[in-house]
Motif scaffolding. Sequence first.
Motif, PDB file in Angstrom:
ATOM      1  N   GLY A  77       0.824  -0.980  -0.021  1.00 48.22           N
ATOM      2  CA  GLY A  77       0.015   0.035   0.055  1.00 48.22           C
ATOM      3  C   GLY A  77       0.842   1.187  -0.203  1.00 48.22           C
ATOM      4  N   GLU A  78       0.133   2.340   0.171  1.00 46.03           N
ATOM      5  CA  GLU A  78       0.889   3.704   0.010  1.00 46.03           C
ATOM      6  C   GLU A  78       1.810   3.846   1.155  1.00 46.03           C
ATOM      7  N   LYS A  79       1.687   3.399   2.466  1.00 44.78           N
ATOM      8  CA  LYS A  79       2.457   3.647   3.534  1.00 44.78           C
ATOM      9  C   LYS A  79       3.727   2.706   3.157  1.00 44.78           C
ATOM     10  N   THR A  80       3.563   1.597   3.095  1.00 41.30           N
ATOM     11  CA  THR A  80       4.744   0.458   2.721  1.00 41.30           C
ATOM     12  C   THR A  80       5.556   0.953   1.706  1.00 41.30           C
ATOM     13  N   ALA A  81       4.917   1.407   0.192  1.00 43.17           N
ATOM     14  CA  ALA A  81       5.519   1.914  -0.535  1.00 43.17           C
ATOM     15  C   ALA A  81       6.407   3.277  -0.114  1.00 43.17           C
ATOM     16  N   ALA A  82       5.943   4.006   0.458  1.00 41.37           N
ATOM     17  CA  ALA A  82       6.785   5.036   0.931  1.00 41.37           C
ATOM     18  C   ALA A  82       8.030   4.820   1.821  1.00 41.37           C
ATOM     19  N   LYS A  83       7.828   3.779   2.520  1.00 43.60           N
ATOM     20  CA  LYS A  83       8.878   3.313   3.337  1.00 43.60           C
ATOM     21  C   LYS A  83       9.903   2.446   2.459  1.00 43.60           C
ATOM     22  N   LEU A  84       9.429   1.637   1.898  1.00 39.78           N
ATOM     23  CA  LEU A  84      10.458   0.904   0.716  1.00 39.78           C
ATOM     24  C   LEU A  84      11.206   2.027   0.134  1.00 39.78           C
ATOM     25  N   LEU A  85      10.766   3.416  -0.442  1.00 39.50           N
ATOM     26  CA  LEU A  85      11.485   4.192  -1.318  1.00 39.50           C
ATOM     27  C   LEU A  85      12.308   4.963  -0.387  1.00 39.50           C
ATOM     28  N   ALA A  86      11.936   4.945   0.851  1.00 38.15           N
ATOM     29  CA  ALA A  86      12.997   5.879   1.911  1.00 38.15           C
ATOM     30  C   ALA A  86      13.931   4.967   2.249  1.00 38.15           C
ATOM     31  N   GLU A  87      13.930   3.691   2.110  1.00 44.04           N
ATOM     32  CA  GLU A  87      14.833   2.569   2.433  1.00 44.04           C
ATOM     33  C   GLU A  87      15.935   2.531   1.402  1.00 44.04           C
ATOM     34  N   PHE A  88      15.268   2.455   0.136  1.00 44.58           N
ATOM     35  CA  PHE A  88      16.100   1.844  -0.970  1.00 44.58           C
ATOM     36  C   PHE A  88      16.257   2.973  -1.933  1.00 44.58           C
ATOM     37  N   GLY A  89      15.616   4.156  -1.937  1.00 46.99           N
ATOM     38  CA  GLY A  89      15.876   5.013  -2.926  1.00 46.99           C
ATOM     39  C   GLY A  89      14.672   5.141  -3.984  1.00 46.99           C
ATOM     40  N   ASP A  90      14.721   4.075  -4.786  1.00 48.16           N
ATOM     41  CA  ASP A  90      13.731   4.338  -5.826  1.00 48.16           C
ATOM     42  C   ASP A  90      13.657   2.920  -6.309  1.00 48.16           C
ATOM     43  N   LEU A  91      12.594   2.668  -7.309  1.00 47.60           N
ATOM     44  CA  LEU A  91      12.320   1.368  -7.778  1.00 47.60           C
ATOM     45  C   LEU A  91      13.531   0.650  -8.279  1.00 47.60           C
ATOM     46  N   ALA A  92      14.468   1.064  -8.757  1.00 43.34           N
ATOM     47  CA  ALA A  92      15.623   0.474  -9.101  1.00 43.34           C
ATOM     48  C   ALA A  92      16.274  -0.245  -7.989  1.00 43.34           C
ATOM     49  N   GLY A  93      16.318   0.522  -6.868  1.00 41.82           N
ATOM     50  CA  GLY A  93      17.130   0.301  -5.649  1.00 41.82           C
ATOM     51  C   GLY A  93      16.273  -0.754  -4.972  1.00 41.82           C
ATOM     52  N   ILE A  94      14.572  -0.606  -5.127  1.00 43.97           N
ATOM     53  CA  ILE A  94      14.153  -1.785  -4.551  1.00 43.97           C
ATOM     54  C   ILE A  94      14.128  -3.192  -5.186  1.00 43.97           C
ATOM     55  N   LEU A  95      14.376  -3.052  -6.415  1.00 44.84           N
ATOM     56  CA  LEU A  95      14.626  -4.316  -7.070  1.00 44.84           C
ATOM     57  C   LEU A  95      15.694  -4.853  -6.803  1.00 44.84           C
ATOM     58  N   ALA A  96      16.701  -4.121  -6.729  1.00 46.63           N
ATOM     59  CA  ALA A  96      17.983  -4.571  -6.383  1.00 46.63           C
ATOM     60  C   ALA A  96      18.114  -5.337  -4.935  1.00 46.63           C
ATOM     61  N   ALA A  97      17.292  -4.475  -3.768  1.00 47.45           N
ATOM     62  CA  ALA A  97      17.152  -5.338  -2.635  1.00 47.45           C
ATOM     63  C   ALA A  97      16.370  -6.759  -2.860  1.00 47.45           C
ATOM     64  N   VAL A  98      15.579  -6.816  -3.657  1.00 44.41           N
ATOM     65  CA  VAL A  98      14.939  -8.216  -3.845  1.00 44.41           C
ATOM     66  C   VAL A  98      16.127  -9.207  -4.185  1.00 44.41           C
ATOM     67  N   GLU A  99      17.347  -8.831  -4.766  1.00 44.32           N
ATOM     68  CA  GLU A  99      18.155  -9.604  -5.259  1.00 44.32           C
ATOM     69  C   GLU A  99      19.123  -9.968  -4.166  1.00 44.32           C
ATOM     70  N   ASP A 100      19.214  -9.008  -3.367  1.00 43.95           N
ATOM     71  CA  ASP A 100      20.086  -8.946  -2.227  1.00 43.95           C
ATOM     72  C   ASP A 100      19.525  -9.444  -0.933  1.00 43.95           C
ATOM     73  N   ARG A 101      20.103 -10.971  -0.534  1.00 49.11           N
ATOM     74  CA  ARG A 101      19.389 -11.471   0.651  1.00 49.11           C
ATOM     75  C   ARG A 101      19.756 -10.698   2.033  1.00 49.11           C
ATOM     76  N   ARG A 102      20.610  -9.832   1.751  1.00 41.63           N
ATOM     77  CA  ARG A 102      20.924  -8.895   3.242  1.00 41.63           C
ATOM     78  C   ARG A 102      20.212  -7.796   3.395  1.00 41.63           C
ATOM     79  N   SER A 103      19.359  -7.640   2.168  1.00 37.66           N
ATOM     80  CA  SER A 103      18.564  -6.673   2.572  1.00 37.66           C
ATOM     81  C   SER A 103      17.475  -6.626   3.496  1.00 37.66           C
ATOM     82  N   LYS A 104      17.234  -5.530   4.038  1.00 39.17           N
ATOM     83  CA  LYS A 104      15.881  -5.479   5.062  1.00 39.17           C
ATOM     84  C   LYS A 104      14.570  -5.752   4.504  1.00 39.17           C
ATOM     85  N   LEU A 105      14.204  -6.168   3.414  1.00 40.13           N
ATOM     86  CA  LEU A 105      12.913  -6.642   3.258  1.00 40.13           C
ATOM     87  C   LEU A 105      12.538  -7.764   3.981  1.00 40.13           C
TER      88      LEU A 105
END
Length: 310
Positions: A213-241
């Motif tokens: 949702g909107e709040k979770t999306a905002a938190k993900l963008l705050a943590e990882f910067g942008d969509l590319a950063g979020i998708l990189a975090a999906v690949e990185d098992r050490r990320s906080k997802l």
Amino acid sequence: MMRGVTGRLMLLDTASLYFRAYFGVPDSVRAPDGTPVNAVRGLLDFIDRLVKDHRPDELVACMDADWRPQWRVELIPSYKAHRVAEEHAVGPDEEEVPDTLSPQVPVIEDVLDAVGIARVGVAGYEADDVIGTFTARAKGPVDIVTGDRDLYQLVDDARGVRVLYPLKGVGTLQHTDEAVLREKYGVDGSGYADLALLRGDPSDGLPGVPGIGEKTAAKLLAEFGDLAGILAAVEDRRSKLTPTQRRRLDEARPYLAVAPKVVRVAEDVPLPGVSTALPRAPRDPAALEALAARWGLGGSLERLLTTLVA
């Protein structure tokens, strides 16, 4: 045409405004023959108030030449599908519009043309794309007047680009800058498109990522910067997802691969050469006089013309 404008440019999301006028002005406002003209007169009143309050140097009424471009539909077939009244094999599909509004749109176009307000729509593109391209090319500050939050993605404090979002008529406008976006959504203008595509938008037929949702999306963008950063975090098992977020984002990859092109406004629309200068006198006084008499535009048109001369 735009000549390296350095004054304030005002861009109207015209359909957004005449829809608001239609629903905000009673349909008892009619032409001498009884035809409703509430959207026409309401829009003229809106423009009068906007020019009076904000004094733009340049003014463009941006139009939907294609409200549901095929290139967007090919990427996400559900895009605005629920608003299709009739499909056409050639040309844009017909949008579901109230019966008494549709006949007013050509009148609005004729009046704007006779007044001399630049009116720009480009085949294959929405008004949002026209607005995005004018904004990208502007040399000075830009006011975008719209009731569509999608255009928040263009807000840019450094360039003086803000969205004037009507809260009640156009007398009460939210002056949307990056501070407002950060307070309401946790992102700035450049991050709003990523927030919107992650969250989804049922009104535009955009599914978003299930469970984000909107709040979770905002938190993900705050943590990882942008969509590319979020998708990189999906690949990185050490990320906080969380495991659930990782799974949902991974499953949504096909959607996330195409959604940015659908959600982000185009900035490379082939704009026609038009004069965007605020008119000081009607372009076609005879035509305007005939339109005023035919449609009973009365005080709404007179007030706008007085404001333009001032």
